[in-house]
Design an enzyme around this catalytic site. Structure first.
Site, PDB file in Angstrom:
ATOM      1  N   GLY A  40      14.928  -8.129  25.554  1.00 58.72           N
ATOM      2  CA  GLY A  40      14.797  -9.447  25.077  1.00 58.72           C
ATOM      3  C   GLY A  40      14.703 -10.131  26.163  1.00 58.72           C
ATOM      4  O   GLY A  40      14.542  -9.960  27.297  1.00 58.72           O
ATOM      5  N   LYS A  41      14.515 -11.567  25.770  1.00 54.34           N
ATOM      6  CA  LYS A  41      14.245 -12.761  27.050  1.00 54.34           C
ATOM      7  C   LYS A  41      15.048 -13.874  26.795  1.00 54.34           C
ATOM      8  O   LYS A  41      15.530 -14.197  25.480  1.00 54.34           O
ATOM      9  CB  LYS A  41      12.721 -12.811  27.052  1.00 54.34           C
ATOM     10  CG  LYS A  41      12.043 -14.008  25.969  1.00 54.34           C
ATOM     11  CD  LYS A  41      10.735 -13.960  26.283  1.00 54.34           C
ATOM     12  CE  LYS A  41       9.853 -15.165  26.078  1.00 54.34           C
ATOM     13  NZ  LYS A  41      10.150 -16.355  25.565  1.00 54.34           N
ATOM     14  N   GLY A  42      15.697 -14.227  27.795  1.00 56.09           N
ATOM     15  CA  GLY A  42      16.284 -15.731  27.897  1.00 56.09           C
ATOM     16  C   GLY A  42      15.706 -16.837  28.441  1.00 56.09           C
ATOM     17  O   GLY A  42      14.336 -16.610  28.566  1.00 56.09           O
ATOM     18  N   GLY A  43      16.452 -17.674  28.833  1.00 58.12           N
ATOM     19  CA  GLY A  43      15.803 -19.036  29.518  1.00 58.12           C
ATOM     20  C   GLY A  43      14.675 -18.477  30.470  1.00 58.12           C
ATOM     21  O   GLY A  43      13.389 -19.130  30.259  1.00 58.12           O
ATOM     22  N   PHE A  44      14.830 -17.646  31.541  1.00 58.65           N
ATOM     23  CA  PHE A  44      14.184 -17.204  32.683  1.00 58.65           C
ATOM     24  C   PHE A  44      13.891 -16.095  32.591  1.00 58.65           C
ATOM     25  O   PHE A  44      12.736 -15.801  32.996  1.00 58.65           O
ATOM     26  CB  PHE A  44      14.666 -17.844  33.985  1.00 58.65           C
ATOM     27  CG  PHE A  44      15.010 -19.302  34.078  1.00 58.65           C
ATOM     28  CD1 PHE A  44      14.021 -20.197  34.048  1.00 58.65           C
ATOM     29  CD2 PHE A  44      16.280 -19.476  34.399  1.00 58.65           C
ATOM     30  CE1 PHE A  44      14.266 -21.528  34.091  1.00 58.65           C
ATOM     31  CE2 PHE A  44      16.602 -20.915  34.646  1.00 58.65           C
ATOM     32  CZ  PHE A  44      15.750 -21.946  34.394  1.00 58.65           C
ATOM     33  N   ALA A  45      14.719 -15.323  32.104  1.00 57.69           N
ATOM     34  CA  ALA A  45      14.615 -13.862  32.478  1.00 57.69           C
ATOM     35  C   ALA A  45      14.032 -12.944  31.277  1.00 57.69           C
ATOM     36  O   ALA A  45      14.070 -13.548  29.856  1.00 57.69           O
ATOM     37  CB  ALA A  45      15.964 -13.281  32.700  1.00 57.69           C
ATOM     38  N   LYS A  46      13.631 -11.953  31.375  1.00 58.69           N
ATOM     39  CA  LYS A  46      13.164 -10.869  30.836  1.00 58.69           C
ATOM     40  C   LYS A  46      14.063  -9.832  30.932  1.00 58.69           C
ATOM     41  O   LYS A  46      14.239  -9.333  32.094  1.00 58.69           O
ATOM     42  CB  LYS A  46      11.658 -10.503  30.661  1.00 58.69           C
ATOM     43  CG  LYS A  46      10.806 -11.509  29.996  1.00 58.69           C
ATOM     44  CD  LYS A  46       9.314 -10.837  30.067  1.00 58.69           C
ATOM     45  CE  LYS A  46       8.442 -12.254  29.555  1.00 58.69           C
ATOM     46  NZ  LYS A  46       7.187 -12.152  29.956  1.00 58.69           N
ATOM     47  N   LYS A  62      17.512  -6.807  34.391  1.00 62.25           N
ATOM     48  CA  LYS A  62      17.114  -8.240  34.052  1.00 62.25           C
ATOM     49  C   LYS A  62      16.176  -8.907  35.177  1.00 62.25           C
ATOM     50  O   LYS A  62      16.533  -8.755  36.308  1.00 62.25           O
ATOM     51  CB  LYS A  62      18.510  -9.148  33.968  1.00 62.25           C
ATOM     52  CG  LYS A  62      18.250 -10.568  33.511  1.00 62.25           C
ATOM     53  CD  LYS A  62      19.842 -11.156  33.279  1.00 62.25           C
ATOM     54  CE  LYS A  62      19.739 -12.649  33.031  1.00 62.25           C
ATOM     55  NZ  LYS A  62      21.026 -12.734  32.519  1.00 62.25           N
ATOM     56  N   ASP A 156      29.900 -20.604  27.917  1.00 62.67           N
ATOM     57  CA  ASP A 156      28.654 -20.428  27.126  1.00 62.67           C
ATOM     58  C   ASP A 156      28.926 -19.276  26.212  1.00 62.67           C
ATOM     59  O   ASP A 156      28.074 -18.474  25.791  1.00 62.67           O
ATOM     60  CB  ASP A 156      27.503 -20.266  27.876  1.00 62.67           C
ATOM     61  CG  ASP A 156      26.219 -20.500  26.959  1.00 62.67           C
ATOM     62  OD1 ASP A 156      26.423 -20.991  25.942  1.00 62.67           O
ATOM     63  OD2 ASP A 156      25.114 -20.236  27.698  1.00 62.67           O
TER      64      ASP A 156
HETATM   65  N1  LIG Z   1      22.898  -5.743  29.218  1.00 63.55           N
HETATM   66  C1  LIG Z   1      22.064  -5.802  28.266  1.00 63.55           C
HETATM   67  N2  LIG Z   1      21.866  -4.877  27.660  1.00 63.55           N
HETATM   68  C2  LIG Z   1      20.998  -4.739  26.609  1.00 63.55           C
HETATM   69  N3  LIG Z   1      20.298  -5.997  26.148  1.00 63.55           N
HETATM   70  C3  LIG Z   1      20.384  -7.073  27.109  1.00 63.55           C
HETATM   71  C4  LIG Z   1      21.485  -7.271  28.093  1.00 63.55           C
HETATM   72  N4  LIG Z   1      21.327  -8.252  28.803  1.00 63.55           N
HETATM   73  C5  LIG Z   1      20.372  -9.078  28.077  1.00 63.55           C
HETATM   74  N5  LIG Z   1      19.956  -8.253  27.065  1.00 63.55           N
HETATM   75  C6  LIG Z   1      18.800  -8.806  26.136  1.00 63.55           C
HETATM   76  O1  LIG Z   1      18.171  -9.768  26.861  1.00 63.55           O
HETATM   77  C7  LIG Z   1      17.957 -11.066  26.211  1.00 63.55           C
HETATM   78  C8  LIG Z   1      18.124 -11.944  27.352  1.00 63.55           C
HETATM   79  O2  LIG Z   1      19.097 -11.914  28.290  1.00 63.55           O
HETATM   80  P1  LIG Z   1      20.118 -13.053  28.639  1.00 63.55           P
HETATM   81  O3  LIG Z   1      20.646 -13.890  27.711  1.00 63.55           O
HETATM   82  O4  LIG Z   1      21.152 -12.456  29.575  1.00 63.55           O
HETATM   83  O5  LIG Z   1      19.182 -14.057  29.515  1.00 63.55           O
HETATM   84  P2  LIG Z   1      19.303 -15.254  30.048  1.00 63.55           P
HETATM   85  O6  LIG Z   1      17.887 -15.753  30.783  1.00 63.55           O
HETATM   86  O7  LIG Z   1      20.359 -15.216  31.039  1.00 63.55           O
HETATM   87  O8  LIG Z   1      19.807 -15.946  28.926  1.00 63.55           O
HETATM   88  P3  LIG Z   1      20.198 -17.768  28.585  1.00 63.55           P
HETATM   89  O9  LIG Z   1      19.007 -18.442  28.384  1.00 63.55           O
HETATM   90  O10 LIG Z   1      20.863 -17.316  27.115  1.00 63.55           O
HETATM   91  O11 LIG Z   1      20.885 -17.823  29.711  1.00 63.55           O
HETATM   92  C9  LIG Z   1      19.495 -10.808  25.514  1.00 63.55           C
HETATM   93  O12 LIG Z   1      19.412 -11.916  24.340  1.00 63.55           O
HETATM   94  C10 LIG Z   1      19.467  -9.497  24.993  1.00 63.55           C
HETATM   95  O13 LIG Z   1      18.640  -9.485  23.975  1.00 63.55           O
END
Ligand SMILES: Nc1ncnc2c1ncn2[C@@H]1O[C@H](COP(=O)(O)OP(=O)(O)OP(=O)(O)O)[C@@H](O)[C@H]1O
Length: 640
Positions: A40-46, A62, A156
């Protein structure tokens, strides 16, 4: 602690990421990971599955590109996240393994949660049943209890940050907005980003905010899980904030949401943070205590509602523990057990002192608590207590599970007692009792005496159990039991020179002549004890429970049931029940208020009256089990 999972996986041509490490002997080395499935991906991270080539284990990796961290504020935020997350160790918090960097990226290695997040569950399911909400929110609250004790506010909490493991455990993750409270009473002023379930005091900003923002999010999250949309959702952010500040939300009428769920959500969603319940108060609310929380949900619920077979199995489990208003006792016992568990998991002396000895008044605030307990000694037949009326607990389908229940195969087991873990100190004390209350393994479901009558001057003692089984313990130590309105009864005799009992089933039309008088008496008790009881269909295959031994002293009637529960009815109209193999004590005072303790906590609590009663019970049990003369009991000291 390593968060690598031992699952083997074959990768072919995915990129390899190399981590430079220093070996124990100081030599530089390289650790290689294959980047696997995209998670999955979030704001900056994949986020991807990472496969460690040396250990052949999987973990979540991450990846944050350094280009996204050019701004000092972004770097600061990441460092804050790492600093807080790596210090946390709890089974409901995503495990933080370690982090490293190369020229391009920063890599954070986290416990792998293979079943994604509640966000994906909600996408598939739209909304989930109340039993599932109990299951998930219970675990979230365990995580928050841990965080708040360690002075961390998550800030959050949202569906996408609630991860689910292959074992269907919930884990709170993403500490990007978390904050450490540096001193008691500190109010945080800033919050970066837009938390999903933002609390009114954060929008207002004037008085600052603290732990209560997480509590608010729990309420908003519960609403979302039950309704399928966030409570304050609106067309634009400004209107959402307006809705939050004015508490403009409502439960759609077409959805069957229980009053317990609405009540706790309403209690949590208060504009004034000081008015919101504590995490413990949330868990003590009827929404969480009205039935045992399942130990594990089937993985099928990630996509579809709990199956009929799961609900049937669950229902079978709780039918033995919840019957009429007595559910209060079991609900309370759950809470008491969690109370014990909490004391242990916090593992802090001051927490022990604060939480460990406090009795839990399970009645507080519950209308159901007005109910009276039955089981008063009566002097004549006319004294059957016709007013005593049990509240019947709604069927599970009325408690918010949309799926009807029908018999089917076994799918899960969830005895609430398995949630208990005891401190070494408690264990030590429990053994005193277990030798009396549990000389054998637990022999039956959680049932107890609801009414009884002492006719031992002529025939014996009649009793009614919480599942409405009627029984008689005759003066010759034989027993008879019958289910409500059943055509069959069981006759229990003890074999000469041995401890074992013989149970023979007869029909009411066909039984040995010599039992005539006993059967007449059984039918008489059956008729009278069931007055005003709401009889539901009972199942002849359900395990039977009966009074195994009893004793009358000048101070009390003491009963030991075949399921090892011990009940003491004192002459001053107080009652004690030892259940859970003697580890849990339920005390009902003269005003019918019910209190739950772990046995060790009673002993340490300084409640001398209760300790005295327990000591008396122990002595009485000794007399009873060793067939001694009750006159040997030192009774005079009990009610001085
Ligand atoms: N420990 C994990 N195990 C399995 N999948 C994960 C894990 N951590 C993150 N993911 C997947 O990756 C996606 C993005 O991770 P995460 O939300 O931590 O990123 P972020 O950039 O910190 O996001 P946000 O923008 O919400 O702060 C999650 O929605 C999930 O689908």
């Amino acid at each position: 602690m390593s968060w690598f999972s031992s699952k083997k996986k074959e990768f072919s041509d995915e990129p390899i990421i190399q981590e430079r490490i220093i070996k124990v002997n100081g030599d530089p080395a390289v650790k290689s990971y294959r980047r696997g499935k995209f998670l999955g991906k979030g704001g900056f991270a994949k986020v991807y599955e990472f496969y460690c080539q040396e250990s052949k284990e999987l973990i979540a990796g991450k990846i944050l590109p350094k280009t996204a961290l050019i701004k000092a504020r972004a770097r600061q935020k990441l460092m804050n996240e790492i600093k807080i997350h790596r210090s946390l160790h709890h089974k409901n918090i995503v495990g933080f393994d370690h982090y490293f960097e190369d020229g391009e990226n920063i890599y954070i290695l986290l416990e792998l949660c293979t079943n994604q997040t509640l966000c994906e569950v909600m996408r598939r399911r739209k909304r989930i049943t109340e039993i599932e909400v109990q299951y998930y929110i219970f675990q979230l609250i365990q995580a928050l209890r841990y965080l708040h004790t360690h002075k961390v506010i998550h800030r959050d909490i949202k569906l996408g940050n609630l991860f689910i493991t292959d074992q269907m455990e919930l884990k709170l993750g993403d500490f990007g907005l978390a904050a450490k409270v540096e001193f008691d009473g500190e109010r945080k002023r800033t919050i970066c980003g837009t938390p999903n379930y933002i609390a009114p005091e954060v929008i207002d900003g004037r008085q600052g905010h603290s732990y209560e923002v997480d509590i608010w999010s729990v309420g908003a999250l519960m609403f979302t899980l039950l309704v399928g949309k966030a409570p304050f959702e609106a067309v634009d952010l400004h209107s959402t904030y307006q809705n939050i500040k004015t508490l403009s939300y409502s439960f759609p009428e077409h959805l069957k949401i229980s009053k317990e769920a609405k009540m706790i959500i309403g209690d949590i969603l208060k504009v004034d943070p000081a008015e919101r319940p504590s995490l413990d108060q949330i868990l003590s609310s009827p929404f969480f205590t009205r039935n045992p929380i399942p130990k594990q949900l089937p993985a099928s619920t990630l996509a579809v509602p709990p199956s009929n077979s799961f609900l049937h199995q669950y229902n079978l489990q709780i039918r033995h523990t919840i019957n009429g208003y007595e559910a209060i006792l079991e609900r309370g016992a759950m809470t008491a057990r969690e109370n014990i568990q909490r004391v242990i998991s916090f593992d802090e002396a001051n927490e022990n002192a604060r939480n460990g000895c406090a009795p839990l008044n399970v009645e507080k605030g519950w209308e159901s608590a007005r109910e009276k307990i039955t089981g008063r000694q009566i002097s004549s037949e006319s004294g059957w207590d016709a007013q005593e009326k049990a509240r019947s607990t709604p069927a599970i389908s009325e408690r918010g599970c949309d799926t009807p229940i029908s018999p089917s195969e076994k799918e899960c087991d969830m005895p609430a007692s398995e949630r208990v873990s005891l401190t070494p100190a408690s264990k030590k004390k429990v053994t005193i009792w277990s030798s009396y209350s549990s000389s054998k393994p637990n022999e039956g479901p959680m049932l107890w005496i609801k009414k009884w009558v002492d006719y031992s001057d002529k025939y014996g003692v009649g009793f009614m159990l919480s599942d409405l089984i009627i029984g008689v313990y005759f003066n010759d130590a034989t027993k008879m039991i019958i289910r409500p309105n059943s055509n069959t009864f069981h006759y229990i005799t003890k074999q000469a020179h041995s401890n074992s009992e013989t149970i023979i089933m007869h029909t009411l039309q066909d039984f040995p002549k010599e039992l005539n008088k006993k059967v007449t008496l059984l039918q008489h008790f059956h008729k009278n004890l069931l007055i005003n009881e709401k009889i539901e269909n009972s199942n002849d295959s359900d395990p039977l429970v009966y009074v195994k031994k009893w004793l009358a002293t000048t101070q009390a009637h003491i009963f030991r049931l075949s399921n090892n529960i011990v009940q003491v009815f004192f002459i001053d109209k107080t009652e004690l029940m030892l259940c859970d193999e003697g580890k849990t004590v339920v005390y009902v005072d003269k005003l019918k208020a019910k209190f739950l303790y772990s046995l060790s906590n009673v002993m340490d609590s300084g409640n001398t009256d209760l300790s005295k009663r327990l000591r008396y019970t122990k002595e009485a049990l000794k007399v009873m089990l060793q067939n001694q003369n009750p006159a040997q009991l030192q009774e005079s000291s009990l009610f001085n």
